[in-house]
Write a protein that holds these residues in place. Structure first.
Motif, PDB file in Angstrom:
ATOM      1  N   ALA A   1      64.683  22.215   6.047  1.00 56.22           N
ATOM      2  CA  ALA A   1      63.697  22.801   6.728  1.00 56.22           C
ATOM      3  C   ALA A   1      62.294  22.047   6.430  1.00 56.22           C
ATOM      4  N   ALA A   2      61.769  21.563   5.357  1.00 51.63           N
ATOM      5  CA  ALA A   2      60.771  20.997   4.905  1.00 51.63           C
ATOM      6  C   ALA A   2      60.800  19.391   5.696  1.00 51.63           C
ATOM      7  N   ALA A   3      62.176  18.857   5.877  1.00 46.61           N
ATOM      8  CA  ALA A   3      62.398  17.669   6.388  1.00 46.61           C
ATOM      9  C   ALA A   3      61.952  17.572   7.889  1.00 46.61           C
ATOM     10  N   ALA A   4      62.229  18.965   8.419  1.00 49.76           N
ATOM     11  CA  ALA A   4      62.122  19.035   9.870  1.00 49.76           C
ATOM     12  C   ALA A   4      60.293  19.011  10.066  1.00 49.76           C
ATOM     13  N   LEU A   5      59.938  19.716   9.053  1.00 49.71           N
ATOM     14  CA  LEU A   5      58.287  19.728   9.248  1.00 49.71           C
ATOM     15  C   LEU A   5      57.929  18.379   9.187  1.00 49.71           C
ATOM     16  N   GLN A   6      58.494  17.383   8.147  1.00 46.25           N
ATOM     17  CA  GLN A   6      57.956  16.017   8.089  1.00 46.25           C
ATOM     18  C   GLN A   6      58.275  15.193   9.454  1.00 46.25           C
ATOM     19  N   LYS A   7      59.155  15.471   9.820  1.00 45.50           N
ATOM     20  CA  LYS A   7      59.619  14.673  11.140  1.00 45.50           C
ATOM     21  C   LYS A   7      58.712  15.105  12.405  1.00 45.50           C
ATOM     22  N   TYR A   8      58.363  16.579  12.462  1.00 37.92           N
ATOM     23  CA  TYR A   8      57.278  16.937  13.426  1.00 37.92           C
ATOM     24  C   TYR A   8      56.167  16.254  13.020  1.00 37.92           C
ATOM     25  N   SER A   9      55.495  16.083  11.958  1.00 36.18           N
ATOM     26  CA  SER A   9      54.383  15.479  11.457  1.00 36.18           C
ATOM     27  C   SER A   9      54.463  13.969  11.633  1.00 36.18           C
ATOM     28  N   ASP A  10      55.618  13.347  11.266  1.00 38.71           N
ATOM     29  CA  ASP A  10      55.713  11.989  11.787  1.00 38.71           C
ATOM     30  C   ASP A  10      55.336  11.612  13.033  1.00 38.71           C
ATOM     31  N   GLU A  11      55.700  12.443  13.915  1.00 38.07           N
ATOM     32  CA  GLU A  11      55.952  12.115  15.513  1.00 38.07           C
ATOM     33  C   GLU A  11      54.736  12.697  15.997  1.00 38.07           C
ATOM     34  N   HIS A  12      53.603  13.426  15.359  1.00 40.58           N
ATOM     35  CA  HIS A  12      52.520  14.042  16.044  1.00 40.58           C
ATOM     36  C   HIS A  12      51.346  13.575  15.243  1.00 40.58           C
ATOM     37  N   HIS A  13      51.315  12.812  14.093  1.00 35.81           N
ATOM     38  CA  HIS A  13      50.114  12.462  13.503  1.00 35.81           C
ATOM     39  C   HIS A  13      49.258  11.447  14.200  1.00 35.81           C
ATOM     40  N   GLY A  14      49.842  10.494  14.842  1.00 34.17           N
ATOM     41  CA  GLY A  14      49.130   9.489  15.475  1.00 34.17           C
ATOM     42  C   GLY A  14      48.710   8.302  14.414  1.00 34.17           C
ATOM     43  N   LYS A  15      47.607   8.215  14.496  1.00 34.82           N
ATOM     44  CA  LYS A  15      47.026   7.021  13.551  1.00 34.82           C
ATOM     45  C   LYS A  15      46.329   8.010  12.339  1.00 34.82           C
ATOM     46  N   ALA A  16      46.245   9.198  12.338  1.00 36.24           N
ATOM     47  CA  ALA A  16      45.733   9.766  11.051  1.00 36.24           C
ATOM     48  C   ALA A  16      46.456   9.725  10.028  1.00 36.24           C
ATOM     49  N   ASN A  17      45.584   9.446   8.680  1.00 35.32           N
ATOM     50  CA  ASN A  17      46.102   9.488   7.424  1.00 35.32           C
ATOM     51  C   ASN A  17      46.626  11.112   7.056  1.00 35.32           C
ATOM     52  N   CYS A  18      46.157  12.051   7.491  1.00 35.44           N
ATOM     53  CA  CYS A  18      46.590  13.534   7.128  1.00 35.44           C
ATOM     54  C   CYS A  18      46.875  14.392   8.450  1.00 35.44           C
ATOM     55  N   PHE A  19      47.725  15.082   8.119  1.00 36.11           N
ATOM     56  CA  PHE A  19      48.239  15.887   9.334  1.00 36.11           C
ATOM     57  C   PHE A  19      48.406  17.206   9.093  1.00 36.11           C
ATOM     58  N   CYS A  20      48.017  18.477   9.677  1.00 42.56           N
ATOM     59  CA  CYS A  20      48.374  19.533   9.245  1.00 42.56           C
ATOM     60  C   CYS A  20      49.011  20.404  10.399  1.00 42.56           C
ATOM     61  N   ILE A  21      50.232  21.020   9.799  1.00 43.33           N
ATOM     62  CA  ILE A  21      50.966  22.083  10.930  1.00 43.33           C
ATOM     63  C   ILE A  21      50.539  23.480  10.592  1.00 43.33           C
ATOM     64  N   THR A  22      50.111  24.083  11.527  1.00 42.29           N
ATOM     65  CA  THR A  22      49.703  25.668  11.484  1.00 42.29           C
ATOM     66  C   THR A  22      50.975  26.285  11.255  1.00 42.29           C
ATOM     67  N   PRO A  23      50.657  27.582  10.501  1.00 39.18           N
ATOM     68  CA  PRO A  23      51.786  28.563  10.335  1.00 39.18           C
ATOM     69  C   PRO A  23      52.625  28.728  11.843  1.00 39.18           C
ATOM     70  N   LYS A  24      51.970  28.923  12.976  1.00 38.46           N
ATOM     71  CA  LYS A  24      52.516  29.280  14.063  1.00 38.46           C
ATOM     72  C   LYS A  24      53.658  28.213  14.451  1.00 38.46           C
ATOM     73  N   VAL A  25      52.987  26.847  14.394  1.00 42.07           N
ATOM     74  CA  VAL A  25      54.107  25.760  14.842  1.00 42.07           C
ATOM     75  C   VAL A  25      55.080  25.553  13.726  1.00 42.07           C
ATOM     76  N   ALA A  26      54.736  26.089  12.415  1.00 43.55           N
ATOM     77  CA  ALA A  26      56.019  25.819  11.584  1.00 43.55           C
ATOM     78  C   ALA A  26      56.845  27.002  11.780  1.00 43.55           C
ATOM     79  N   GLU A  27      56.344  28.101  11.949  1.00 40.88           N
ATOM     80  CA  GLU A  27      57.437  29.058  12.478  1.00 40.88           C
ATOM     81  C   GLU A  27      58.181  28.616  13.521  1.00 40.88           C
ATOM     82  N   GLY A  28      57.715  28.091  14.537  1.00 44.91           N
ATOM     83  CA  GLY A  28      58.459  27.602  15.794  1.00 44.91           C
ATOM     84  C   GLY A  28      59.657  26.542  15.403  1.00 44.91           C
ATOM     85  N   ILE A  29      59.307  25.615  14.369  1.00 42.84           N
ATOM     86  CA  ILE A  29      59.957  24.528  13.818  1.00 42.84           C
ATOM     87  C   ILE A  29      61.069  25.261  13.191  1.00 42.84           C
ATOM     88  N   PHE A  30      60.921  26.328  12.381  1.00 45.26           N
ATOM     89  CA  PHE A  30      62.071  26.861  11.640  1.00 45.26           C
ATOM     90  C   PHE A  30      62.772  27.678  12.308  1.00 45.26           C
TER      91      PHE A  30
END
Length: 117
Positions: free
Chosen positions: A57-86
């Motif tokens: 599940a942590a890898a699924a979050l990382q995959k989402y982050s990698d796909e959405h962070h663009g050029k930012a060095n840091c990316f935050c996934i909100t609990p609501k989005v994380a729940e959807g991923i889970f």
């Protein structure tokens, strides 16, 4: 209330991963399981399967982050989005309350305020 079996599964996988994403995944899954008995049953079965543990599940979050962070060095996934991923990762159902929120009212139940003018 979490079953002792599910709690043990989560805590065993969290052990040694404090302050890491994997640990936080476990905490959020505990919250979901406490609210939703059906999801708790599914999680208890899934967490024992190889590849479906907290690391998966942590890898699924990382995959989402990698796909959405663009050029930012840091990316935050909100609990609501994380729940959807889970929910997608574990195949958890959408809770009834959320289903009702997303439904639109039938046309016949709407009131046309212009008809009163």
């Amino acid at each position: 209330m979490l079953s002792p079996t599910l709690l043990a599964l989560i805590e065993e996988q969290q052990n040694g991963h404090e302050n890491e994403p994997l640990f936080m995944v476990g905490e959020q899954l505990k919250e979901i399981a406490e609210r939703e008995p059906v999801s708790a049953e599914l999680l208890e079965k899934d967490l024992a399967v190889e590849g479906m543990g907290l690391a998966g599940a942590a890898a699924a979050l990382q995959k989402y982050s990698d796909e959405h962070h663009g050029k930012a060095n840091c990316f935050c996934i909100t609990p609501k989005v994380a729940e959807g991923i889970f929910r997608e990762f574990y195949g958890l159902p959408v809770p009834e309350a959320k289903e009702k929120e997303t439904r639109t009212e039938p046309e016949s139940e709407r009131i046309d305020l212009a008809s009163f003018l």
